[in-house]
Design an enzyme around this catalytic site. Structure first.
Site, PDB file in Angstrom:
ATOM      1  N   TYR A   8       0.772  -1.272   0.135  1.00 10.05           N
ATOM      2  CA  TYR A   8       0.059   0.051  -0.125  1.00 10.05           C
ATOM      3  C   TYR A   8       0.824   1.222  -0.027  1.00 10.05           C
ATOM      4  O   TYR A   8       1.723   1.234   0.652  1.00 10.05           O
ATOM      5  CB  TYR A   8      -0.915   0.029   1.260  1.00 10.05           C
ATOM      6  N   GLU A   9       0.607   2.154  -0.755  1.00 11.45           N
ATOM      7  CA  GLU A   9       1.388   3.452  -0.821  1.00 11.45           C
ATOM      8  C   GLU A   9       1.569   4.250   0.265  1.00 11.45           C
ATOM      9  O   GLU A   9       2.413   4.884   0.482  1.00 11.45           O
ATOM     10  CB  GLU A   9       0.805   4.322  -1.973  1.00 11.45           C
ATOM     11  N   ALA A  10       0.619   3.930   1.319  1.00  9.72           N
ATOM     12  CA  ALA A  10       0.711   4.422   2.543  1.00  9.72           C
ATOM     13  C   ALA A  10       1.927   4.502   3.430  1.00  9.72           C
ATOM     14  O   ALA A  10       2.231   4.625   4.280  1.00  9.72           O
ATOM     15  CB  ALA A  10      -0.527   4.411   3.346  1.00  9.72           C
TER      16      ALA A  10
END
Lengths: 277, 305
Positions: free
Chosen positions: A70-72
């Protein structure tokens, strides 16, 4: 657009633009087809919305060893529920690693560790170039869209790009209003040369999954319909594209979702119908 | 070392000035809505608001009239739709809010250059896209080693960065777990830093687990203790994202009068976060607590004399 689930078995009569084909909705078919396309892949960069449910379905079916990124800032997520936002606390608890976003985009994505990046699009052209920035003129847009987020760097650095989006004449267009994320540019040959010369690790778009079918890209870099979903027609496909689409000589019919796939979507992944209703 | 503990009112009054570039960072996690609301309440003006994802907090701040310009990389209500108050001032011929946009990695790179005192930061993004055409600050540069071209983004040095964290001590030594976003980079890049925390702890708690410290007190100007100050975003281990609020904001924000009414009721009509939490109600607050604890294992740093 809302869709009604029809009781199985449903005949061809139910296969209209607004309806669904026997026992499953078109959104469910799209999610299932996208999940199946992940078979054999190892590391997948998950996007918000439909990609989120497709990737989580793949992990429960065709690709149990899939590493969800996840880019987070999460590598190897094991979400216990389907997150509404891609920055939900459930993607952290039990994950392999939590990183800063500098590390995630630098060490993981730009370094070339991502096999598949999922993108959605407001507009896409025949070469898989994507707009998620504005409809209309940039300075005074008709519609202001979210912008790149991580999409521009995913398109450049992920080894392959999968696109998942519904078809409409407004979204499958001859000319996109703004190029947020590069696909095959003006054609495969040129795109391959630029990607090679610039040292990009990504090879660009490889699959487009819609509510009507599955497309791959031919030798010229143009989208080609390889599989039509059950209940969808070529007339519908043509009516929802801004160009005359290439269609495979041996056009297949996408196998319908299995009972197990539908159960996972309806009972585990999206019990409230947030994505699939 | 003297305590930096301050009230939100005083911290914002002292450290946020009209015309400042302000970064309230936190990627979906740890967004200081409490600080954003206090900036609206104090009617700050002409701010340049920087954030990777403006989120509801900047939608509310733009509606509240504090902003002149936005610097961002993804403009939306995650999982729900658009940011409607911002759309009202950025679409059509009457667009009035200035915009400067990047990709996520570009924003992170800007904070990183700011934090490291570098003149730019290089990245492989932006080739063959229209982003450099509409943002002339994104520029191509040749490698000095003759192996290709990359794009550069300039440093972003906010006048003020605000971050929310699980805990800090009175000197501002700050610890975070869960998603880390770009708060460390945004804090080191800034001239002034406000840290807002769920809990104020003794320095010995910080020193017992130094790997978890993301920002040292040496770059922090104020520590504000504001439990539930990140609602409707969340704090890992303390409370969940209030997805209901994110959905409810969509119809409110579509209507300018409803938006003004919401700000009057939930921001201007309240003295601060404690009243906001009380107004939210015990039931709502309790419903957002984690369903069960999931503590980390304990590591042993060892003692060496």
């Amino acid at each position: 657009m809302s869709e009604q689930r029809m009781p199985a078995p449903a005949g061809p009569a139910s296969a209209s633009a607004s309806g669904s084909a026997g026992g499953f909705s078109r959104t469910e078919m799209m999610i299932v087809a996208a999940a199946r396309a992940l078979a054999g892949q190892r590391v997948c960069f998950v996007g918000v919305g439909l990609p989120n449910i497709a990737v989580n379905l793949a992990k429960r079916t065709v690709s149990p060893d899939l590493e969800l990124v996840y880019e987070a800032g999460v590598f190897g997520a094991e979400p216990a529920r389907l997150p509404l936002s891609i920055g939900d606390p459930t993607i952290v608890t039990g994950a392999t690693a939590v990183t800063s976003m500098l590390e995630l985009f630098g060490y993981y994505l730009q370094r070339g560790l991502i096999d598949v990046g999922f993108l959605g699009a407001a507009q896409i052209d025949r070469f898989g170039n994507i707009n998620t920035t504005v409809i209309g003129d940039y300075a005074h847009p008709k519609t202001r869209l979210p912008g790149s987020g991580g999409a521009c760097e995913i398109a450049i650095n992920a080894r392959q790009v999968f696109v998942i989006m519904r078809q409409s004449a407004r979204s499958f267009v001859e000319r996109i209003d703004f190029r947020t994320s590069p696909g095959n540019l003006g054609g495969a040959e040129n795109a391959a040369r630029i990607r090679r010369e610039q040292g990009w690790l990504g090879s660009g778009p490889s699959v487009v999954v819609t509510d009507l079918g599955v497309y791959h890209f031919d030798a010229s870099g143009e989208m080609r319909l390889d599989s039509l979903h059950p209940g969808a027609s070529l007339d519908e496909v043509r009516a929802t594209m801004g160009w005359d689409p290439r269609i495979a000589d041996d056009l297949a019919t996408t196998p319908a979702p299995t009972a197990d796939e539908l159960r996972l979507i309806r009972e585990e992944l999206d019990p409230d119908g947030m994505y699939t209703k | 070392m003297s305590s930096k503990v301050a009230s939100m009112r005083d911290a914002v009054a002292d450290l946020v000035r009209d015309g400042d570039t302000v970064a309230i960072e936190g990627f979906t996690h740890l967004i200081s809505f409490a600080a954003g609301h206090e900036i609206i309440r104090q009617r700050k003006r002409d701010l340049t608001l920087a954030r990777m994802t403006p989120d509801l907090i900047y939608d509310q701040m733009v509606a509240g009239g504090v902003a002149r310009k936005l610097i961002f990389s993804w403009l939306g209500n995650p999982g729900v739709g658009g940011l409607n108050a911002i759309r009202r001032v950025t679409e059509g011929p009457g667009a009035s809010l200035e915009m400067e946009e990047y990709s996520h990695f570009g924003m992170v790179a800007r904070y990183t250059a700011g934090a490291m005192n570098l003149p730019f930061f290089p990245l492989r993004s932006y080739f063959e896209t229209d982003l450099p055409k509409v943002n002339p600050l994104i520029r191509p540069i040749d490698s000095p080693y003759g192996d290709g071209t990359v794009y550069a983004v300039p440093p972003l040095r906010p006048d003020v960065t605000v971050i929310h964290a699980q805990r800090a001590d009175a000197e501002g030594n700050t610890q975070v777990w869960g998603l880390l976003g770009c708060q460390k980079e945004a804090a080191f890049a800034a001239d002034r830093v406000i840290v807002v925390v769920e809990e104020l702890v003794e320095g010995s708690i910080i020193r017992a687990d130094p790997n978890r410290t993301i920002v040292p007190g040496i770059v922090v100007d104020a520590v504000v203790v504001e439990p539930f100050g990140a609602h409707p975003s969340y704090v890992q281990g303390y409370y969940d994202r209030d997805n209901r609020f994110y959905r409810d904001w969509d119809p409110i924000s579509r209507d300018a009068a409803l938006t003004d009414g919401w700000l009057a009721e939930w921001v201007h009509g309240l003295s601060g976060r404690a009243e906001y939490v009380a107004k939210l109600g015990e039931e709502r607050v309790t419903s957002l607590r984690p369903s069960a604890p999931a503590p980390s294992g304990v590591v042993d740093y060892g003692e060496y004399r």
